[in-house]
Design a protein around this motif. Structure first.
Motif, PDB file in Angstrom:
ATOM      1  N   ASP A  21       0.863  -1.163   0.000  1.00 22.77           N
ATOM      2  CA  ASP A  21       0.000   0.000   0.000  1.00 22.77           C
ATOM      3  C   ASP A  21       0.911   1.227   0.000  1.00 22.77           C
ATOM      4  N   SER A  22       0.368   2.395   0.225  1.00 24.88           N
ATOM      5  CA  SER A  22       1.164   3.612   0.096  1.00 24.88           C
ATOM      6  C   SER A  22       2.205   3.786   1.196  1.00 24.88           C
ATOM      7  N   VAL A  23       2.082   3.045   2.295  1.00 24.15           N
ATOM      8  CA  VAL A  23       2.980   3.233   3.429  1.00 24.15           C
ATOM      9  C   VAL A  23       3.908   2.046   3.666  1.00 24.15           C
ATOM     10  N   ALA A  24       3.414   0.844   3.498  1.00 26.60           N
ATOM     11  CA  ALA A  24       4.199  -0.331   3.882  1.00 26.60           C
ATOM     12  C   ALA A  24       3.983  -1.470   2.895  1.00 26.60           C
ATOM     13  N   THR A  25       4.912  -2.405   2.940  1.00 22.06           N
ATOM     14  CA  THR A  25       4.785  -3.643   2.189  1.00 22.06           C
ATOM     15  C   THR A  25       4.756  -4.786   3.181  1.00 22.06           C
ATOM     16  N   LEU A  26       3.715  -5.598   3.094  1.00 23.58           N
ATOM     17  CA  LEU A  26       3.600  -6.801   3.897  1.00 23.58           C
ATOM     18  C   LEU A  26       3.891  -7.983   2.985  1.00 23.58           C
ATOM     19  N   HIS A  27       4.562  -8.980   3.500  1.00 25.50           N
ATOM     20  CA  HIS A  27       4.883 -10.161   2.707  1.00 25.50           C
ATOM     21  C   HIS A  27       4.251 -11.367   3.388  1.00 25.50           C
ATOM     22  N   VAL A  28       3.194 -11.913   2.781  1.00 24.05           N
ATOM     23  CA  VAL A  28       2.483 -13.069   3.328  1.00 24.05           C
ATOM     24  C   VAL A  28       3.287 -14.315   2.997  1.00 24.05           C
ATOM     25  N   THR A  29       3.686 -15.046   4.046  1.00 18.40           N
ATOM     26  CA  THR A  29       4.525 -16.227   3.862  1.00 18.40           C
ATOM     27  C   THR A  29       3.761 -17.537   4.012  1.00 18.40           C
ATOM     28  N   ASP A  30       2.598 -17.501   4.691  1.00 22.99           N
ATOM     29  CA  ASP A  30       1.823 -18.718   4.869  1.00 22.99           C
ATOM     30  C   ASP A  30       0.366 -18.351   5.117  1.00 22.99           C
ATOM     31  N   LEU A  31      -0.513 -19.281   4.786  1.00 22.52           N
ATOM     32  CA  LEU A  31      -1.950 -19.092   4.953  1.00 22.52           C
ATOM     33  C   LEU A  31      -2.558 -20.405   5.413  1.00 22.52           C
ATOM     34  N   ASP A  32      -3.422 -20.315   6.424  1.00 28.75           N
ATOM     35  CA  ASP A  32      -4.159 -21.478   6.894  1.00 28.75           C
ATOM     36  C   ASP A  32      -5.635 -21.099   6.933  1.00 28.75           C
ATOM     37  N   ILE A  33      -6.503 -22.026   6.585  1.00 26.83           N
ATOM     38  CA  ILE A  33      -7.950 -21.808   6.566  1.00 26.83           C
ATOM     39  C   ILE A  33      -8.599 -22.823   7.494  1.00 26.83           C
ATOM     40  N   GLU A  35     -12.573 -23.903   8.676  1.00 27.18           N
ATOM     41  CA  GLU A  35     -14.014 -23.704   8.483  1.00 27.18           C
ATOM     42  C   GLU A  35     -14.706 -23.712   9.839  1.00 27.18           C
ATOM     43  N   ASN A  36     -15.619 -22.764  10.034  1.00 26.32           N
ATOM     44  CA  ASN A  36     -16.332 -22.615  11.302  1.00 26.32           C
ATOM     45  C   ASN A  36     -17.843 -22.575  11.070  1.00 26.32           C
ATOM     46  N   GLY A  37     -18.408 -23.579  10.472  1.00 25.66           N
ATOM     47  CA  GLY A  37     -19.855 -23.570  10.227  1.00 25.66           C
ATOM     48  C   GLY A  37     -20.229 -22.634   9.099  1.00 25.66           C
ATOM     49  N   ARG A  38     -20.747 -21.460   9.440  1.00 19.36           N
ATOM     50  CA  ARG A  38     -21.202 -20.497   8.422  1.00 19.36           C
ATOM     51  C   ARG A  38     -20.169 -19.427   8.100  1.00 19.36           C
ATOM     52  N   SER A  39     -18.957 -19.627   8.548  1.00 16.17           N
ATOM     53  CA  SER A  39     -17.874 -18.707   8.228  1.00 16.17           C
ATOM     54  C   SER A  39     -16.565 -19.497   8.225  1.00 16.17           C
ATOM     55  N   PHE A  40     -15.492 -18.809   7.942  1.00 13.63           N
ATOM     56  CA  PHE A  40     -14.184 -19.448   8.045  1.00 13.63           C
ATOM     57  C   PHE A  40     -13.178 -18.423   8.547  1.00 13.63           C
ATOM     58  N   THR A  41     -12.089 -18.946   9.046  1.00 10.09           N
ATOM     59  CA  THR A  41     -11.019 -18.118   9.585  1.00 10.09           C
ATOM     60  C   THR A  41      -9.797 -18.285   8.697  1.00 10.09           C
ATOM     61  N   ALA A  42      -9.163 -17.169   8.386  1.00  9.54           N
ATOM     62  CA  ALA A  42      -7.913 -17.179   7.641  1.00  9.54           C
ATOM     63  C   ALA A  42      -6.806 -16.716   8.582  1.00  9.54           C
ATOM     64  N   VAL A  43      -5.746 -17.506   8.674  1.00 13.51           N
ATOM     65  CA  VAL A  43      -4.607 -17.167   9.522  1.00 13.51           C
ATOM     66  C   VAL A  43      -3.409 -16.955   8.612  1.00 13.51           C
ATOM     67  N   PHE A  44      -2.867 -15.752   8.669  1.00 12.26           N
ATOM     68  CA  PHE A  44      -1.757 -15.353   7.813  1.00 12.26           C
ATOM     69  C   PHE A  44      -0.486 -15.235   8.635  1.00 12.26           C
ATOM     70  N   ASP A  45       0.607 -15.796   8.148  1.00 11.04           N
ATOM     71  CA  ASP A  45       1.930 -15.490   8.681  1.00 11.04           C
ATOM     72  C   ASP A  45       2.531 -14.486   7.711  1.00 11.04           C
ATOM     73  N   LEU A  46       3.077 -13.401   8.265  1.00 14.32           N
ATOM     74  CA  LEU A  46       3.605 -12.381   7.368  1.00 14.32           C
ATOM     75  C   LEU A  46       4.799 -11.675   7.963  1.00 14.32           C
ATOM     76  N   ASP A  47       5.597 -11.146   7.053  1.00 12.17           N
ATOM     77  CA  ASP A  47       6.723 -10.292   7.416  1.00 12.17           C
ATOM     78  C   ASP A  47       6.271  -8.864   7.171  1.00 12.17           C
ATOM     79  N   ALA A  48       6.453  -8.027   8.193  1.00 12.00           N
ATOM     80  CA  ALA A  48       6.074  -6.621   8.120  1.00 12.00           C
ATOM     81  C   ALA A  48       7.307  -5.780   8.424  1.00 12.00           C
TER      82      ALA A  48
END
Length: 108
Positions: A21-33, A35-48
């Motif tokens: 974005d205009s201020v910072a760069t985030l680097h997503v290194t891993d993603l886990d999903i 499922e929680n019934g009617r929604s889901f959770t996304a867990v990101f590992d990132l370098d900031a």
């Protein structure tokens, strides 16, 4: 119906790597999903700019459509775009808003 691994693979292809974005760069290194019934959770590992983080974001209920059959590319792009926006919002608000602060955990 798409499996959690199917959804993870589709989103990972669009979310792993740099998010700028205009201020910072985030680097997503891993993603886990999870499922929680009617929604889901996304867990990101990132370098900031200030270190490594694990960020947990809940999906919007409408995002659950990604689990219906084989989602088209436009839907997967829209869900991934929403998560990119929310990661950038987390980055900018984590120091000022408690709800944002609770979404992230510093790894180092």
């Amino acid at each position: 119906m798409a499996t959690v691994e199917d959804v993870r693979s589709q989103l990972a292809a669009r979310l792993l790597g740099q998010i700028k974005d205009s201020v910072a760069t985030l680097h997503v290194t891993d993603l886990d999903i999870t499922e929680n019934g009617r929604s889901f959770t996304a867990v990101f590992d990132l370098d900031a700019p200030d270190g490594r983080w694990r960020v947990t974001l809940e999906s919007d209920r409408a995002d659950m459509n990604i689990f219906n059959g084989t989602p088209d590319a436009q839907l997967v792009d829209a869900v991934a775009s929403g998560f990119r926006i929310r990661l950038a919002e987390w980055w900018h608000t984590k120091g000022a808003e408690r709800a944002s602060a609770r979404q992230g955990k510093r790894l180092d």
